[in-house]
Design an enzyme around this catalytic site. Structure first.
Site, PDB file in Angstrom:
ATOM      1  N   ASN A 197       0.840  -1.190   0.000  1.00  0.00           N
ATOM      2  CA  ASN A 197       0.000   0.000   0.000  1.00  0.00           C
ATOM      3  C   ASN A 197       0.883   1.251   0.000  1.00  0.00           C
ATOM      4  OD1 ASN A 197      -1.659   2.210   0.875  1.00  0.00           O
ATOM      5  ND2 ASN A 197      -3.161   0.735   1.616  1.00  0.00           N
ATOM      6  N   GLU A 203      -1.843 -14.737   3.858  1.00  0.00           N
ATOM      7  CA  GLU A 203      -3.187 -14.931   4.408  1.00  0.00           C
ATOM      8  C   GLU A 203      -3.185 -14.480   5.863  1.00  0.00           C
ATOM      9  OE1 GLU A 203      -6.582 -18.435   4.935  1.00  0.00           O
ATOM     10  OE2 GLU A 203      -4.605 -18.928   4.118  1.00  0.00           O
ATOM     11  N   ASP A 213      -0.944  -3.936  11.167  1.00  0.00           N
ATOM     12  CA  ASP A 213      -2.296  -4.371  10.844  1.00  0.00           C
ATOM     13  C   ASP A 213      -3.218  -3.358  11.497  1.00  0.00           C
ATOM     14  OD1 ASP A 213      -3.905  -6.322   9.457  1.00  0.00           O
ATOM     15  OD2 ASP A 213      -4.738  -6.821  11.415  1.00  0.00           O
ATOM     16  N   TYR A 272     -11.622   4.128   5.205  1.00  0.00           N
ATOM     17  CA  TYR A 272     -12.741   4.651   5.996  1.00  0.00           C
ATOM     18  C   TYR A 272     -12.519   6.094   6.458  1.00  0.00           C
ATOM     19  CZ  TYR A 272     -14.000  -0.316   6.361  1.00  0.00           C
ATOM     20  OH  TYR A 272     -14.334  -1.632   6.093  1.00  0.00           O
TER      21      TYR A 272
END
Length: 206
Positions: A9, A37, A74, A163
């Site tokens: 990102n 994952e 995270d 968001y």
């Protein structure tokens, strides 16, 4: 010293480079496939998982990279009225058969799910890991407290991502997406966690 960041990102990379005041390497810049994952049950577990996975990959490609620190984070949005959801599933919120929604689609879904619920308190959470080797690592976890806007009409701002337009910060009287990059580095969950990591790195590099 090369410092790797376990993300593809570019927005996150730019934010963290500004906080750390140093350049970071990310997998996509070097043609490295990196999409682990995320099987952890907490932000902390997923941050460590990503850091360990990237360290394993870069060391398998270049033995001299064994001493390179790896940072991973995270993060996600935790909404009190939804029992802390979407939480660690923030990037996958509303996904169907593995197909992810766009940021605007996720924001609309979140507001639809909340409806007129008067409880709007929410926060961004960031767990950031600094991995030196499997048995030596540091964790910083911080939050950015706010409120979910009442409706999509109140989702403001062109900055940030995800968001950011729907989390309003009463203290600053703006949404996260309306904040400048400098303000985000001061107040945000990632900015605050990054400052802890920066202090640790400074001591390690010394």
């Amino acid at each position: 010293m090369d410092i790797w960041f376990a993300t593809n990102n570019a927005h996150k990379k730019a934010e963290l480079e500004a906080v750390l005041n140093t350049s970071l390497k990310i997998p996509s810049d070097y043609g490295i496939e990196f999409d682990p994952e995320e099987t952890g049950k907490t932000f902390l577990e997923n941050a460590l998982l990503k850091a360990r996975e990237l360290k394993k990959i870069i060391e398998s490609k270049d033995k001299s990279a064994s001493g390179s620190p790896v940072i991973a984070d995270d993060s996600g949005l935790c909404v009190d009225a939804l029992g802390g959801r979407p939480g660690i599933f923030s990037a996958r919120y509303g996904s169907v058969n593995g197909k992810k929604l766009s940021s605007s689609e996720r924001n609309n879904l979140l507001l639809d799910e909340l409806k007129d619920n008067p409880l709007r308190s929410a926060r961004f959470v960031c767990s950031m890991a600094l991995l030196l080797d499997d048995d030596r690592f540091f964790i910083a976890q911080e939050t950015f407290e706010g409120e979910i806007v009442k409706s999509i009409e109140f989702a403001k701002g062109e900055g940030g991502f995800g968001y950011d337009p729907v989390l309003y910060i009463p203290q600053l009287k703006r949404t996260v997406a309306q904040l400048s990059a400098e303000e985000k580095n001061i107040y945000s969950h990632r900015g605050k966690a990054g400052k802890h990591i920066a202090a640790l790195l400074e001591n390690i590099i010394k």
